[in-house]
Design a protein around this motif. Structure first.
Motif, mmCIF file in Angstrom:
data_model
loop_
_atom_site.group_PDB
_atom_site.id
_atom_site.type_symbol
_atom_site.label_atom_id
_atom_site.label_comp_id
_atom_site.label_asym_id
_atom_site.label_seq_id
_atom_site.Cartn_x
_atom_site.Cartn_y
_atom_site.Cartn_z
ATOM 1 N N SER A 85 0.859 -1.285 0.032
ATOM 2 C CA SER A 85 0.064 -0.102 0.047
ATOM 3 C C SER A 85 0.749 1.189 -0.012
ATOM 4 O O SER A 85 1.985 1.302 0.523
ATOM 5 N N ASN A 114 -1.371 -0.365 9.221
ATOM 6 C CA ASN A 114 -2.506 0.553 9.004
ATOM 7 C C ASN A 114 -2.102 2.085 9.437
ATOM 8 O O ASN A 114 -2.261 2.871 9.139
ATOM 9 N N ARG A 141 -0.147 3.672 6.584
ATOM 10 C CA ARG A 141 -0.630 3.768 5.279
ATOM 11 C C ARG A 141 -0.988 5.287 4.823
ATOM 12 O O ARG A 141 -1.302 6.195 5.828
ATOM 13 N N HIS A 150 -7.162 -4.522 6.424
ATOM 14 C CA HIS A 150 -6.699 -4.500 4.854
ATOM 15 C C HIS A 150 -7.249 -5.661 4.045
ATOM 16 O O HIS A 150 -6.845 -5.796 2.827
#
Length: 600
Positions: free
Chosen positions: A354, A460, A463, A531
């Motif tokens: 990502s 996360n 990201r 995710h």
């Protein structure tokens, strides 16, 4: 007639000789009239001073001055400047011509100028200035000079002599080292019975490389260098040393040796300090390796340079320049998080790929670069805990090269992982106190337990928070689904307005549509929840509060569908984009905007 012409020509010839002689001999000012000569100081390239058997040969080298002997010996710039300025501003007190000396029945010998004890030669772009310096006057307030080839004797103020060095050492630079401290990027200090202390400069910070790897205290390191470069020569012992051992300066028996390296990695100076000088006031012998000069300096410098590595280590952990870091790996023996830089942009690579939040990455790097070290762990804990690092609770790996995808996660030895990183474990019986060490070093540090927060392995957190970035000018239609009711608006190209398709017979709310367009142009997540698509139903997507569909202009069937679910604990709203696996929380303002549809 012919005889008359010859006499006239002879007269002109004699007048011409007299004129040429007077023209070529520089005029000497009379008493109180102007300077002795005009000298362009900036054009001076060499100065020679002979005082008896002593010859002082000074040449301009770049912006400084050096002696011819001892070879490359530095000269005090201020002393040369004083000499040249004194000479340039020299005014005659009295001029005694050769005719007047004869009238007084005086010779050059009476002025000490037949065989002058002191001579001065100045070479410049204007030519050479030669000055013979003779006796002082009877009352001692002036001194006699002659500027060959002129016969005139000139008296000038006696303080002119104060500007002339009597020996080479009088004019030599008293600084032990040239002023190059800012160029030094590496420092090695060796003393008998102790491990070599090696410090290296990277960017603006200093680091210990030996006897252990650690960040060095910048202020203390700079103080060491400053003390070395501020060191004065108290006495010039000799310029022709053959046997360094006689001064305790030999390689095997010197008291301390310091090697200084410039930015290119080349040694600029290797300085050695030797024995105490007998009957001196705390002086020791010192020399620069490769040169034959030996000096006397204060012994205090050895105490300053003998500082131990433990005293120099910083209260911050190791450091790598941020612009050189290409990959970061956080983890333990079970899981890891990999962040990777590609073409100047950061990405999460493991456990999934990502785009990464650049600001979060920079904050992480800065935190890892500044790990607060409480102390060096004691010898006892070091012996006990070395084996604990085979399976650490956390580790961080920062590298200037991309991390390979097949890099093993277990073990912390050079055989499994390259690069510099800290490995952190909990010290037994320490109430949660953390200890850590860096690769290629056996030194163990104590850390505050709060640093474990840096090793959160949730991808996360890193990201990129922008989940939607659509140019409003590319949209042709907007649809909002609210519990079975659909509102749809279309862009009218000719009228350049949004028109409502459903419900019919109503006008589109331009303000609401503008707010929607502003939101989707840069929609950011407050946080990411997961995710993948596992367990998405628990976020309210089965019966969503709203679905916003954005249709692209000139792209048949091309659309982005944002599904808005339940309200989150931080009073945002859970959301996902159809076709993507991630669940994230966005500000509730978008839901509030579309909750009443698109009609006025």
């Amino acid at each position: 007639m012919r005889t008359t012409v010859i006499l006239i020509l002879a007269s002109f010839f004699m007048l011409a000789l007299i004129w040429v002689f007077d023209f070529n001999e520089p005029s000497t000012p009379t008493i109180g009239e102007g300077k002795l000569c005009t000298l362009n100081i900036d054009s001076v390239s060499r100065i020679l001073i002979r005082r008896g058997e002593e010859l002082i040969d000074i040449s301009r080298i770049g912006s400084g001055w050096q002696l011819a002997e001892p070879q490359n010996a530095r000269v005090q710039y201020s002393a040369v400047n004083k000499l040249l300025n004194t000479f340039e501003n020299l005014c005659a007190l009295e001029n005694v011509s050769e005719k007047e000396r004869a009238h007084r029945e005086l010779t050059l010998q009476d002025y000490g100028l037949d065989k002058p004890e002191t001579e001065l030669l100045i070479e410049s772009g204007q030519g050479e200035f030669v000055i013979h310096i003779g006796n002082k006057s009877i009352i001692g307030n002036s001194v006699y000079l002659r500027l060959p080839p002129h016969a005139t004797v000139v008296s000038v103020p006696a303080d002119f002599l104060d500007a002339l060095p009597k020996t080479r050492n009088d004019i030599r630079d008293r600084k032990f080292l040239p002023d190059e401290q800012q160029k030094i990027s590496r420092l090695e200090i060796r003393s008998p019975g102790k491990p070599t202390l090696t410090l290296n400069k990277d960017a603006n910070d200093w680091f210990l490389e030996h006897p252990f790897i650690a960040r060095a205290d910048k202020s203390k390191t700079e103080n060491i260098l400053t003390a070395l470069y501020d060191l004065n020569i108290e006495e010039f012992i000799t310029d022709s040393a053959v046997d360094y051992a006689a001064y305790g300066l030999a390689e095997a028996d010197n008291r301390l040796q310091t090697s200084l390296f410039g930015n290119g990695g080349q040694a600029t100076s290797i300085v050695v300090f030797g024995n105490l000088i007998p009957d001196s006031d705390n002086l020791i012998y010192a020399a620069i390796r490769g040169e034959r000069s030996v000096f006397a300096v204060t012994a205090d410098i050895v105490d300053i340079l003998s500082i131990g590595a433990k005293s120099l280590h910083s209260k911050q952990g190791y450091f790598m320049p941020e612009d050189k870091i290409q990959s970061i790996r956080l983890g333990n023996t079970k899981v890891s998080l990999e962040l990777h830089k590609e073409d100047g942009n950061w990405f999460v690579r493991e456990p999934y790929r990502s785009a990464a939040d650049e600001e979060q990455i920079q904050n992480l790097i800065s935190s890892l670069n500044n790990l607060p070290v409480l102390a060096l762990a004691g010898e006892e804990s070091r012996t006990i805990s070395q084996r604990l690092f085979d399976a650490p609770e956390f580790f961080a790996h920062l590298d200037t090269d991309p991390v390979s995808t097949n890099m093993p996660v277990t073990g912390l030895t050079d055989k499994t992982i390259t690069g510099r990183f800290p490995a952190i474990v909990t010290q037994p019986e320490s109430d949660g106190q953390l200890i850590g060490k860096f690769q290629n070093s056996d030194t163990i540090y104590e850390f505050n337990s709060t640093i474990s927060n840096l090793f959160a392995l949730n991808p996360n957190n890193f990201r990129e928070k922008t989940v939607l970035n659509i140019n409003p000018g590319t949209l042709s239609r907007i649809t909002v689904d609210l519990s079975g009711t659909q509102h749809s608006a279309e862009w009218n190209v000719e009228r350049k307005v949004w028109t409502l398709l459903t419900p019919q017979n109503k006008t589109a709310d331009a303000r609401t549509i503008t707010q929607i367009l502003n939101s989707v142009s840069n929609l950011k997540a407050i946080r990411f929840v997961n995710h993948d698509n596992k367990g998405q139903n628990k976020f309210g997507f089965e019966q969503p509060k709203a679905i916003l569909t954005l249709w692209m202009r000139n792209g048949e069937g091309l659309q982005k569908k944002i599904i808005l679910g339940d309200i989150s604990e931080e009073l945002g709203v859970f959301a996902t984009i159809q076709g993507q696996d991630s669940v994230f929380v966005i500000d509730k303002s978008l839901l509030d905007t579309i909750s009443n549809g698109l009609a006025q």
